[in-house]
Design an enzyme around this catalytic site. Structure first.
Site, PDB file in Angstrom:
ATOM      1  N   ARG A  32      24.733  63.310 -33.108  1.00  0.00           N
ATOM      2  CA  ARG A  32      26.009  63.765 -33.905  1.00  0.00           C
ATOM      3  C   ARG A  32      27.201  62.810 -33.700  1.00  0.00           C
ATOM      4  O   ARG A  32      27.912  62.488 -34.436  1.00  0.00           O
ATOM      5  CB  ARG A  32      26.695  65.242 -33.469  1.00  0.00           C
ATOM      6  CG  ARG A  32      27.392  65.862 -34.201  1.00  0.00           C
ATOM      7  CD  ARG A  32      28.064  67.153 -33.698  1.00  0.00           C
ATOM      8  NE  ARG A  32      27.154  67.924 -32.674  1.00  0.00           N
ATOM      9  CZ  ARG A  32      26.362  68.960 -33.113  1.00  0.00           C
ATOM     10  NH1 ARG A  32      26.230  69.402 -34.385  1.00  0.00           N
ATOM     11  NH2 ARG A  32      25.607  69.546 -32.067  1.00  0.00           N
ATOM     12  N   TYR A  33      27.330  62.229 -32.634  1.00  0.00           N
ATOM     13  CA  TYR A  33      28.202  61.352 -32.125  1.00  0.00           C
ATOM     14  C   TYR A  33      27.723  59.608 -31.926  1.00  0.00           C
ATOM     15  O   TYR A  33      26.421  59.841 -31.324  1.00  0.00           O
ATOM     16  CB  TYR A  33      28.884  61.761 -31.155  1.00  0.00           C
ATOM     17  CG  TYR A  33      29.747  62.925 -30.867  1.00  0.00           C
ATOM     18  CD1 TYR A  33      30.735  63.245 -31.629  1.00  0.00           C
ATOM     19  CD2 TYR A  33      28.990  64.248 -30.324  1.00  0.00           C
ATOM     20  CE1 TYR A  33      31.294  64.444 -31.516  1.00  0.00           C
ATOM     21  CE2 TYR A  33      29.459  65.456 -30.293  1.00  0.00           C
ATOM     22  CZ  TYR A  33      30.771  65.480 -31.009  1.00  0.00           C
ATOM     23  OH  TYR A  33      31.190  67.028 -31.073  1.00  0.00           O
ATOM     24  N   ARG A  54      25.818  59.129 -28.069  1.00  0.00           N
ATOM     25  CA  ARG A  54      25.016  60.082 -27.208  1.00  0.00           C
ATOM     26  C   ARG A  54      24.385  61.069 -27.966  1.00  0.00           C
ATOM     27  O   ARG A  54      24.508  61.132 -29.344  1.00  0.00           O
ATOM     28  CB  ARG A  54      26.028  61.056 -26.677  1.00  0.00           C
ATOM     29  CG  ARG A  54      27.320  61.548 -27.019  1.00  0.00           C
ATOM     30  CD  ARG A  54      28.312  62.032 -26.242  1.00  0.00           C
ATOM     31  NE  ARG A  54      29.482  62.665 -26.888  1.00  0.00           N
ATOM     32  CZ  ARG A  54      30.275  62.095 -27.792  1.00  0.00           C
ATOM     33  NH1 ARG A  54      30.368  60.771 -27.960  1.00  0.00           N
ATOM     34  NH2 ARG A  54      31.387  62.872 -28.202  1.00  0.00           N
ATOM     35  N   CYS A  95      15.633  80.048 -22.003  1.00  0.00           N
ATOM     36  CA  CYS A  95      16.603  80.096 -21.171  1.00  0.00           C
ATOM     37  C   CYS A  95      16.153  81.184 -20.160  1.00  0.00           C
ATOM     38  O   CYS A  95      15.465  82.194 -20.653  1.00  0.00           O
ATOM     39  CB  CYS A  95      18.013  80.617 -21.937  1.00  0.00           C
ATOM     40  SG  CYS A  95      18.506  79.642 -23.233  1.00  0.00           S
ATOM     41  N   CYS A 104      22.391  85.029 -23.586  1.00  0.00           N
ATOM     42  CA  CYS A 104      23.798  85.204 -23.927  1.00  0.00           C
ATOM     43  C   CYS A 104      23.902  85.809 -25.069  1.00  0.00           C
ATOM     44  O   CYS A 104      23.434  85.412 -26.159  1.00  0.00           O
ATOM     45  CB  CYS A 104      24.650  84.115 -23.677  1.00  0.00           C
ATOM     46  SG  CYS A 104      24.397  82.846 -22.127  1.00  0.00           S
ATOM     47  N   CYS A 115      25.616  83.644 -27.898  1.00  0.00           N
ATOM     48  CA  CYS A 115      24.882  82.271 -28.013  1.00  0.00           C
ATOM     49  C   CYS A 115      24.923  81.670 -29.218  1.00  0.00           C
ATOM     50  O   CYS A 115      24.698  82.173 -30.244  1.00  0.00           O
ATOM     51  CB  CYS A 115      23.382  82.179 -27.648  1.00  0.00           C
ATOM     52  SG  CYS A 115      22.671  80.676 -27.588  1.00  0.00           S
ATOM     53  N   ARG A 150      23.211  79.239 -30.079  1.00  0.00           N
ATOM     54  CA  ARG A 150      21.955  78.664 -30.664  1.00  0.00           C
ATOM     55  C   ARG A 150      20.920  79.901 -30.732  1.00  0.00           C
ATOM     56  O   ARG A 150      19.801  79.832 -30.723  1.00  0.00           O
ATOM     57  CB  ARG A 150      21.376  77.666 -29.890  1.00  0.00           C
ATOM     58  CG  ARG A 150      22.173  76.350 -30.166  1.00  0.00           C
ATOM     59  CD  ARG A 150      21.391  75.231 -29.823  1.00  0.00           C
ATOM     60  NE  ARG A 150      22.033  73.876 -30.047  1.00  0.00           N
ATOM     61  CZ  ARG A 150      22.467  73.088 -28.822  1.00  0.00           C
ATOM     62  NH1 ARG A 150      22.422  73.587 -27.609  1.00  0.00           N
ATOM     63  NH2 ARG A 150      23.393  72.041 -29.052  1.00  0.00           N
ATOM     64  N   ASP A 168      31.777  80.152 -31.406  1.00  0.00           N
ATOM     65  CA  ASP A 168      31.154  79.737 -32.516  1.00  0.00           C
ATOM     66  C   ASP A 168      30.950  80.774 -33.341  1.00  0.00           C
ATOM     67  O   ASP A 168      30.769  82.014 -33.025  1.00  0.00           O
ATOM     68  CB  ASP A 168      30.060  78.862 -32.000  1.00  0.00           C
ATOM     69  CG  ASP A 168      30.317  77.544 -31.451  1.00  0.00           C
ATOM     70  OD1 ASP A 168      31.223  76.722 -31.926  1.00  0.00           O
ATOM     71  OD2 ASP A 168      29.727  77.414 -30.408  1.00  0.00           O
ATOM     72  N   ASP A 170      34.132  73.705 -31.896  1.00  0.00           N
ATOM     73  CA  ASP A 170      33.128  72.724 -32.853  1.00  0.00           C
ATOM     74  C   ASP A 170      33.217  73.225 -34.082  1.00  0.00           C
ATOM     75  O   ASP A 170      33.054  74.238 -34.533  1.00  0.00           O
ATOM     76  CB  ASP A 170      31.801  73.460 -32.269  1.00  0.00           C
ATOM     77  CG  ASP A 170      31.055  72.195 -30.901  1.00  0.00           C
ATOM     78  OD1 ASP A 170      30.857  71.337 -31.141  1.00  0.00           O
ATOM     79  OD2 ASP A 170      31.085  72.542 -30.023  1.00  0.00           O
ATOM     80  N   LYS A 190      33.498  68.055 -32.280  1.00  0.00           N
ATOM     81  CA  LYS A 190      34.589  68.971 -31.457  1.00  0.00           C
ATOM     82  C   LYS A 190      36.021  68.517 -32.006  1.00  0.00           C
ATOM     83  O   LYS A 190      36.108  67.329 -32.037  1.00  0.00           O
ATOM     84  CB  LYS A 190      34.294  68.725 -29.919  1.00  0.00           C
ATOM     85  CG  LYS A 190      33.128  69.532 -29.602  1.00  0.00           C
ATOM     86  CD  LYS A 190      33.024  69.404 -27.969  1.00  0.00           C
ATOM     87  CE  LYS A 190      31.837  70.155 -27.563  1.00  0.00           C
ATOM     88  NZ  LYS A 190      30.710  69.669 -27.956  1.00  0.00           N
TER      89      LYS A 190
END
Ligand code: SF4
Length: 348
Positions: A91-92, A95, A104, A108, A111, A113, A274, A311, A318
């Site tokens: 995305r950047y 990185r 996981c 959560c 979440c 995702r 999000d 985001d 971000k």
């Protein structure tokens, strides 16, 4: 009751007394769509006498998850739009994310995702897919940092983790390897000598970003697991999601940030929640978030200040969304202090 294994089904939750039997059908409908997991450590943190327990709220499914609002989306931060090969999000410029697996230790309820993680999610990269992902990194000399996320990369066995780290060791332009994880808090026993040896396998600088949202998560056991990582030479930073009913209170958030700093973890990001499906009960308005973050300024140490970020939906990256203390232009500014006083700059 102390759980001896992770709770993964609505029936597990009912048997543990974490949901009422009459809610079972509704929770089953949620389980059909989104994964459930609570480790024994997380179960032990839940205060069953508190109907609004902030730990339970993060991990025990809520019927409100069945409501998807029009603005919510399956891929809220736009991973897909920036995925040139499976397992990579670029995305950047400098990185990439390397998503080796989508499992996981806990799931959560907020979440970002949630449509990708879990047993029915996007799965684990095959050896061939992992090779292709590493080849992409090798072919892009601008990639300075690789961020292992997913899923939670510290659920990988030390053997598999070491293999990935050895793959990264062979790419000279990668200088930093960062892990995003909840493991030190939710399954601290995984942070053992074998895991630490695996993390050292690349010979690169390794940062660990810990995801925790409430000060009660930072138990002595969690702090000890983080200490093992920091003592092994891995700097740590924090990630927290600002969540209604969990930490939408300056006192709670301040205590969490202090707990991080006491554990040698530098507060890094405070994420505005999000637009993940079925999460509207966790979201607050940006203006509310700005007020909470502003209340931390000045009142607690500068070491304890996270950066409040959003985001931008669609994969645009971000944006820092904290309130600015400065207004004005052309060399004539008004600056607000942490008590709310206004001051001309330069002074008149
Ligand atoms: S640990 Fe991270 S990726 Fe896994 S469910 Fe929680 S927020 Fe999602």
């Amino acid at each position: 009751m102390t759980a001896v294994r992770s709770l993964k089904t609505p029936e597990d939750l009912a048997a543990a007394g974490l949901i009422e039997p009459q809610k079972l059908d509704g929770i089953r409908a949620i389980a059909d769509r989104y994964a459930i997991a609570l480790t024994p450590t997380v179960v032990s943190l839940i205060d069953r006498t508190d109907q609004n327990d902030p730990i339970a709220r993060q991990f025990v499914p809520d019927p409100a998850e069945l409501l998807t609002t029009p603005e919510e989306r399956a891929d809220p931060i736009g991973d897909q739009a920036h995925s040139p090969v499976k397992g990579i999000v670029h995305r950047y410029p400098d990185r990439v994310l390397l998503k080796a697996m989508h499992i996981c230790p806990v799931y959560c309820r907020f979440c970002f995702r949630r449509e990708m993680v879990g047993p029915q999610g996007d799965g684990t990269l095959s050896p061939e897919e992992l090779s292709a992902a590493l080849a992409y990194i090798r072919e892009h000399p601008e990639i300075w940092e690789v961020i292992l996320t997913g899923g939670d990369p510290l659920v990988l066995s030390p053997r598999r983790l070491a293999a990935i780290m050895r793959g990264l060791a062979e790419i000279p332009h990668v200088k930093i390897v960062r892990f995003h994880t909840r493991v030190p808090v939710v399954e601290p026993e995984r942070i053992d000598a074998a895991m630490i040896a695996a993390l050292k396998e690349s010979g690169k600088v390794v940062y660990i970003a810990l995801h925790a949202n409430h000060p009660r998560e930072m138990t002595e056991t969690a702090r000890a697991a983080c200490a093992r990582l920091v003592d092994a030479g891995f700097p740590m930073v924090s990630q927290t999601v600002l969540l209604r009913g969990v930490n939408d209170d300056p006192a709670v958030l301040g205590d969490l940030m202090k707990a991080f700093v006491e554990t040698r973890i530098k507060p890094y990001y405070l994420h505005h929640p999000d637009l993940a499906p079925g999460t509207s009960h966790f979201r607050l308005d940006i203006a509310e978030g700005q007020k909470i973050v502003s209340a931390l300024r000045g009142n607690i140490s500068g070491l304890c200040q996270p950066t409040y970020v959003l985001d931008i939906p669609g994969g645009h990256g971000k944006a820092m969304i904290g309130e600015s203390a400065v207004r004005g232009e052309d060399g004539c500014y008004s600056v607000s202090d942490y008590r709310g006083g206004e001051h001309a700059y330069p002074p008149k």
